[in-house]
Design a protein around this motif. Structure first.
Motif, PDB file in Angstrom:
ATOM      1  N   ASP A  37      59.420  80.890  63.562  1.00 21.78           N
ATOM      2  CA  ASP A  37      59.094  79.464  63.461  1.00 21.78           C
ATOM      3  C   ASP A  37      60.451  78.757  63.475  1.00 21.78           C
ATOM      4  O   ASP A  37      61.059  78.542  62.424  1.00 21.78           O
ATOM      5  CB  ASP A  37      58.327  79.246  62.152  1.00 21.78           C
ATOM      6  N   ALA A  40      61.297  75.731  61.344  1.00 15.89           N
ATOM      7  CA  ALA A  40      61.584  75.953  59.920  1.00 15.89           C
ATOM      8  C   ALA A  40      63.088  76.029  59.692  1.00 15.89           C
ATOM      9  O   ALA A  40      63.586  75.584  58.650  1.00 15.89           O
ATOM     10  CB  ALA A  40      60.903  77.225  59.428  1.00 15.89           C
ATOM     11  N   ARG A  43      64.352  72.568  59.642  1.00 14.45           N
ATOM     12  CA  ARG A  43      63.886  71.929  58.406  1.00 14.45           C
ATOM     13  C   ARG A  43      64.686  72.438  57.203  1.00 14.45           C
ATOM     14  O   ARG A  43      65.051  71.670  56.308  1.00 14.45           O
ATOM     15  CB  ARG A  43      62.393  72.214  58.198  1.00 14.45           C
ATOM     16  N   PHE A  73      62.044  85.068  54.923  1.00 14.85           N
ATOM     17  CA  PHE A  73      60.717  84.764  55.466  1.00 14.85           C
ATOM     18  C   PHE A  73      59.782  85.914  55.092  1.00 14.85           C
ATOM     19  O   PHE A  73      60.044  87.060  55.442  1.00 14.85           O
ATOM     20  CB  PHE A  73      60.771  84.651  56.998  1.00 14.85           C
ATOM     21  N   ILE A  78      58.315  80.883  52.659  1.00 12.64           N
ATOM     22  CA  ILE A  78      59.749  80.850  52.980  1.00 12.64           C
ATOM     23  C   ILE A  78      60.515  80.565  51.686  1.00 12.64           C
ATOM     24  O   ILE A  78      60.181  79.618  50.956  1.00 12.64           O
ATOM     25  CB  ILE A  78      60.054  79.758  54.023  1.00 12.64           C
ATOM     26  N   THR A  86      58.413  76.577  50.936  1.00 14.13           N
ATOM     27  CA  THR A  86      57.429  76.477  52.023  1.00 14.13           C
ATOM     28  C   THR A  86      56.825  75.071  52.125  1.00 14.13           C
ATOM     29  O   THR A  86      56.764  74.495  53.217  1.00 14.13           O
ATOM     30  CB  THR A  86      56.286  77.489  51.789  1.00 14.13           C
ATOM     31  N   ILE A  89      59.563  72.040  52.787  1.00 17.51           N
ATOM     32  CA  ILE A  89      60.075  71.805  54.149  1.00 17.51           C
ATOM     33  C   ILE A  89      58.996  71.269  55.089  1.00 17.51           C
ATOM     34  O   ILE A  89      59.303  70.748  56.157  1.00 17.51           O
ATOM     35  CB  ILE A  89      60.748  73.054  54.788  1.00 17.51           C
ATOM     36  N   ARG A  90      57.734  71.386  54.710  1.00 17.45           N
ATOM     37  CA  ARG A  90      56.634  70.882  55.558  1.00 17.45           C
ATOM     38  C   ARG A  90      56.459  69.367  55.403  1.00 17.45           C
ATOM     39  O   ARG A  90      55.703  68.762  56.151  1.00 17.45           O
ATOM     40  CB  ARG A  90      55.304  71.563  55.186  1.00 17.45           C
TER      41      ARG A  90
END
Ligand code: DC
Length: 225
Positions: A37, A40, A43, A73, A78, A86, A89-90
């Motif tokens: 990803d 990521a 991010r 990961f 993450i 996780t 960062i989303r």
């Protein structure tokens, strides 16, 4: 770093919220492949740069920050220095910061080897913006996944509501427009289909249908049986 270019890579590039992450996960699961990803990593760099108080216009410092990242990961989470990041960062804010720092060539260069190191047997499914054009130009299958902005805004809206995060559909649509144009119009590694990519429009397709199409293409290319 030596890369075994006989290890197959399937690249899935496309705009924000086109569903590439879910498609990449589904394809990788079906094939038993690893997943990258790449968003990521951008991010994580944005998150860490903010934490360290780095000037987000300082290309040299941002590249150093990207090089120093040491994330872990796992299948679904993450971690950074044992901290589960996780969900953090989303956040839309971090996605926008990632998009704002992503044009810096030194930063992109700092992440190249890290991305290529994900190419391990038996194979890799990599999602991002420049997987097929820059990071894995020799990938035997490249998919460019698109969906119209309304379909993507709806998807993002539903994801946020399901997570219990308040969301405004119009604002999400505006935000997607802005991010698309920033990612597609930057000079370095812009969001673009590789010349040999297959475009799939997922506006009216379900996730399973898109995964099935990608798996059919992988079979047709002789990547899997
Ligand atoms: O895929 P994503 O939304 O998690 O990516 C966040 C931002 O990171 C995206 O807006 C632009 C940048 N990005 C990039 O420039 N190149 C990639 N391969 C992946 C992401």
């Amino acid at each position: 770093m030596t890369i075994d270019s006989t290890i197959p890579v399937l690249t899935i590039d496309g705009p924000t919220a086109s569903g590439k992450g879910s498609v990449a996960d589904g394809v990788a699961e079906a094939l038993g492949f690893h997943v990258l990803d790449s968003g990521a990593l951008y991010r994580l760099t944005a998150l860490d740069a903010e934490r360290l108080g780095i000037d987000l216009n300082d290309e040299v410092e941002l590249a150093a920050c990207a090089l120093a990242l040491d994330p872990t990961f796992t299948a679904s989470r993450i971690f950074m220095d044992a901290r589960d990041v996780t969900d953090e960062i989303r956040a839309e804010r971090i996605g926008n910061l990632a998009s704002a720092i992503a044009p810096f060539p030194a930063l992109r260069g700092a992440l190249l080897d890290r991305q290529r190191a994900f190419r391990r047997a038996p194979g890799l499914v990599a999602d991002g913006r420049d997987m097929g054009t820059i990071v894995f130009p020799d990938a035997p299958l490249k998919v460019f996944l698109v969906a119209d902005v309304d379909a993507r805004a709806e998807r993002r809206y539903r994801q946020l509501i399901e997570r219990g995060t308040p969301a405004d559909l119009d604002l999400i649509r505006q935000d997607l427009h802005a991010r698309d144009s920033r990612d597609a119009n930057r000079k370095v590694a812009p969001l673009a289909a590789a010349a040999d990519a297959v475009t799939i429009d997922s506006s009216t397709l379900g996730l399973e249908e898109v995964i099935a199409r990608v798996l059919d293409l992988a079979k047709a290319k002789g990547i899997v049986r």
